[in-house]
Design an enzyme around this catalytic site. Structure first.
Site, mmCIF file in Angstrom:
data_model
loop_
_atom_site.group_PDB
_atom_site.id
_atom_site.type_symbol
_atom_site.label_atom_id
_atom_site.label_comp_id
_atom_site.label_asym_id
_atom_site.label_seq_id
_atom_site.Cartn_x
_atom_site.Cartn_y
_atom_site.Cartn_z
ATOM 1 N N LEU A 185 0.819 -1.217 0.000
ATOM 2 C CA LEU A 185 0.000 0.000 0.000
ATOM 3 C C LEU A 185 0.847 1.260 0.000
ATOM 4 C CD1 LEU A 185 -2.273 -2.005 0.522
ATOM 5 C CD2 LEU A 185 -3.072 -0.544 2.361
ATOM 6 N N ASP B 249 11.741 3.675 3.751
ATOM 7 C CA ASP B 249 11.506 2.298 4.180
ATOM 8 C C ASP B 249 12.684 1.857 5.030
ATOM 9 O OD1 ASP B 249 9.348 0.070 2.945
ATOM 10 O OD2 ASP B 249 11.104 -0.839 3.898
ATOM 11 N N VAL C 101 10.870 3.175 11.329
ATOM 12 C CA VAL C 101 9.922 3.984 12.098
ATOM 13 C C VAL C 101 10.020 3.756 13.604
ATOM 14 C CG1 VAL C 101 8.286 4.214 10.175
ATOM 15 C CG2 VAL C 101 7.998 2.346 11.834
ATOM 16 N N SER D 260 -6.417 0.357 10.500
ATOM 17 C CA SER D 260 -6.890 -0.900 9.916
ATOM 18 C C SER D 260 -8.250 -1.250 10.487
ATOM 19 C CB SER D 260 -5.912 -2.031 10.240
ATOM 20 O OG SER D 260 -6.443 -3.269 9.799
ATOM 21 N N TYR E 229 -1.079 -6.593 16.513
ATOM 22 C CA TYR E 229 -1.360 -5.755 15.332
ATOM 23 C C TYR E 229 -2.678 -5.014 15.534
ATOM 24 C CZ TYR E 229 -2.477 -4.596 10.452
ATOM 25 O OH TYR E 229 -2.815 -3.938 9.292
ATOM 26 N N LYS F 244 -3.267 -0.936 15.963
ATOM 27 C CA LYS F 244 -4.076 -0.177 15.011
ATOM 28 C C LYS F 244 -5.210 0.573 15.724
ATOM 29 C CE LYS F 244 -1.729 -1.010 11.384
ATOM 30 N NZ LYS F 244 -1.170 0.058 10.546
ATOM 31 N N SER G 101 -3.163 -7.161 -1.921
ATOM 32 C CA SER G 101 -1.821 -6.690 -1.587
ATOM 33 C C SER G 101 -0.948 -7.853 -1.135
ATOM 34 C CB SER G 101 -1.928 -5.677 -0.437
ATOM 35 O OG SER G 101 -2.452 -6.324 0.715
HETATM 36 N N1 LIG Z 1 -2.770 -4.876 3.030
HETATM 37 C C1 LIG Z 1 -3.925 -4.747 3.628
HETATM 38 O O1 LIG Z 1 -4.915 -5.366 3.280
HETATM 39 C C2 LIG Z 1 -4.053 -3.776 4.782
HETATM 40 C C3 LIG Z 1 -5.275 -3.732 5.462
HETATM 41 C C4 LIG Z 1 -5.418 -2.844 6.513
HETATM 42 C C5 LIG Z 1 -4.391 -2.008 6.862
HETATM 43 N N2 LIG Z 1 -3.220 -2.077 6.182
HETATM 44 C C6 LIG Z 1 -2.148 -1.169 6.602
HETATM 45 O O2 LIG Z 1 -1.572 -0.546 5.466
HETATM 46 C C7 LIG Z 1 -0.188 -0.337 5.724
HETATM 47 C C8 LIG Z 1 0.646 -0.982 4.635
HETATM 48 O O3 LIG Z 1 0.375 -2.369 4.634
HETATM 49 P P1 LIG Z 1 0.914 -3.345 3.488
HETATM 50 O O4 LIG Z 1 -0.069 -4.414 3.350
HETATM 51 O O5 LIG Z 1 1.282 -2.558 2.305
HETATM 52 O O6 LIG Z 1 2.239 -3.922 4.213
HETATM 53 P P2 LIG Z 1 3.533 -4.623 3.574
HETATM 54 O O7 LIG Z 1 4.012 -5.604 4.592
HETATM 55 O O8 LIG Z 1 3.273 -5.116 2.185
HETATM 56 O O9 LIG Z 1 4.580 -3.419 3.472
HETATM 57 C C9 LIG Z 1 5.067 -2.817 4.627
HETATM 58 C C10 LIG Z 1 6.315 -2.025 4.283
HETATM 59 O O10 LIG Z 1 6.798 -1.468 5.517
HETATM 60 C C11 LIG Z 1 8.179 -1.703 5.630
HETATM 61 N N3 LIG Z 1 8.563 -1.774 7.040
HETATM 62 C C12 LIG Z 1 8.416 -2.805 7.915
HETATM 63 N N4 LIG Z 1 8.918 -2.472 9.120
HETATM 64 C C13 LIG Z 1 9.366 -1.195 9.008
HETATM 65 C C14 LIG Z 1 9.968 -0.288 9.909
HETATM 66 N N5 LIG Z 1 10.246 -0.633 11.182
HETATM 67 N N6 LIG Z 1 10.274 0.958 9.470
HETATM 68 C C15 LIG Z 1 10.014 1.307 8.184
HETATM 69 N N7 LIG Z 1 9.474 0.486 7.275
HETATM 70 C C16 LIG Z 1 9.134 -0.746 7.704
HETATM 71 C C17 LIG Z 1 8.433 -3.005 4.881
HETATM 72 O O11 LIG Z 1 9.801 -3.098 4.474
HETATM 73 C C18 LIG Z 1 7.457 -2.878 3.711
HETATM 74 O O12 LIG Z 1 8.046 -2.219 2.611
HETATM 75 C C19 LIG Z 1 0.085 -0.902 7.105
HETATM 76 O O13 LIG Z 1 -0.008 0.139 8.058
HETATM 77 C C20 LIG Z 1 -1.028 -1.895 7.301
HETATM 78 O O14 LIG Z 1 -1.311 -2.110 8.656
HETATM 79 C C21 LIG Z 1 -3.016 -2.945 5.154
#
Ligand SMILES: NC(=O)c1ccc[n+]([C@@H]2O[C@H](COP(=O)([O-])OP(=O)(O)OC[C@H]3O[C@@H](n4cnc5c(N)ncnc54)[C@H](O)[C@@H]3O)[C@@H](O)[C@H]2O)c1
Length: 254
Positions: free
Chosen positions: A22, A41, A68, A146, A160, A164, A195
């Site tokens: 995302l 990242d 982060v 989330s 998690y 959130k 995703s």
């Molecule tokens: N994918 C979904 O369906 C979904 C649903 C609800 C919420 N979200 C939220 O959307 C956001 C993105 O989710 P996603 O599915 O793209 O996740 P993802 O796991 O595909 O990507 C996460 C990214 O964050 C990076 N990362 C991990 N730890 C880190 C740190 N300590 N510091 C900096 N970067 C770090 C990873 O390297 C990766 O590039 C998150 O906050 C997730 O909770 C996603």
């Protein structure tokens, strides 16, 4: 002098965890909307690849190493972005981790690690970048929450989900703190989006069951999440703060 409060063309956005998933789609939609973008990242090589994909010339996009969980990393990232692009108007606190450990099996170290990255990272981002934006008199912060933070989650883990839920509360706290300084703080709460994270958590054989449980019968679209963020990031979004925008296929209604 350029009036940054009306012209997105002159604006700069930083997205955390933007190397994939995302975060990458959000960075991509902000870039398409005219923002110069810092793709940050913990995995800086992947961030560099993602940045090159958005702008092979490197003129409008930069890659930044940012864990982060480290407040110092936010301070260094802010310094690097303002040195390169001159200012920062938009922060998207997107980075997060999840572990699908059953609640009774989660050790305290694992719990603290997930909460520290997800909730602590959002806190540090709001504090460091929020202070800078307050001094500038303008800013937009969007926190990725989330559905799990609203309904307790399903396959994502208690740590998690709790992190959130905390992000929804932090969003209100920082929104109140920064409202009078021209800085808005909002959250987006997605349900399951098409995703890499969902594919990793939900094995292919369980996907039909997941889809059947979603009222609209399909996964969400990552680019649409990006467009929601673009809208919350716009100068015109000044009357919207402390909110959570739901995008969950009807899984949670309020
Ligand atoms: N994918 C979904 O369906 C979904 C649903 C609800 C919420 N979200 C939220 O959307 C956001 C993105 O989710 P996603 O599915 O793209 O996740 P993802 O796991 O595909 O990507 C996460 C990214 O964050 C990076 N990362 C991990 N730890 C880190 C740190 N300590 N510091 C900096 N970067 C770090 C990873 O390297 C990766 O590039 C998150 O906050 C997730 O909770 C996603």
């Amino acid at each position: 002098m350029t009036d940054i409060t009306t012209q997105t063309q002159a604006q700069v956005a930083l997205v955390t965890g933007a190397a994939q998933g995302l975060g990458f789609h959000i960075a991509s939609r902000l870039h398409a909307a005219g923002y110069r973008v810092a793709v940050s990242d913990i995995n800086v090589e992947a961030a560099a690849l993602a940045a090159r994909e958005l702008d092979p010339s490197g003129e409008t996009v930069m890659a930044v190493a940012l864990n982060v969980a480290s407040r110092a990393d936010f301070e260094q990232a802010l310094a690097a972005v303002t040195e390169r692009f001159g200012s920062l108007q938009v922060l998207v606190n997107n980075a997060a981790v999840t572990r699908a450990t059953p609640v009774m099996a989660i050790g305290l170290d694992e719990f603290n690690e997930v909460v520290n990255i997800n909730l602590g990272g959002t806190f540090a981002g709001c504090q460091v970048m929020g202070s800078y934006m307050a001094e500038q008199g303008y800013g937009r912060i969007i926190n990725m929450a989330s559905l799990a933070g609203q309904n307790g989650g399903t396959s994502t883990g208690a740590h998690y989900a709790a992190s959130k839920g905390g992000i929804l509360t932090l969003t209100k706290v920082f929104a109140k703190e920064l409202a009078s300084k021209g800085v808005t703080v909002n959250a987006v709460a997605p349900g399951p989006i098409d995703s890499p994270m969902v594919k990793a958590l939900v094995p292919a054989e369980r996907l039909p069951g997941l889809l059947a449980a979603i009222p609209v019968g399909e996964l969400g679209d990552a680019n649409f999440i990006g467009d929601m963020v673009v809208q919350l990031a716009s100068p015109q979004a000044r009357f919207t703060t402390g909110t959570t925008w739901d995008v969950n296929g009807g899984l949670f209604m309020r």
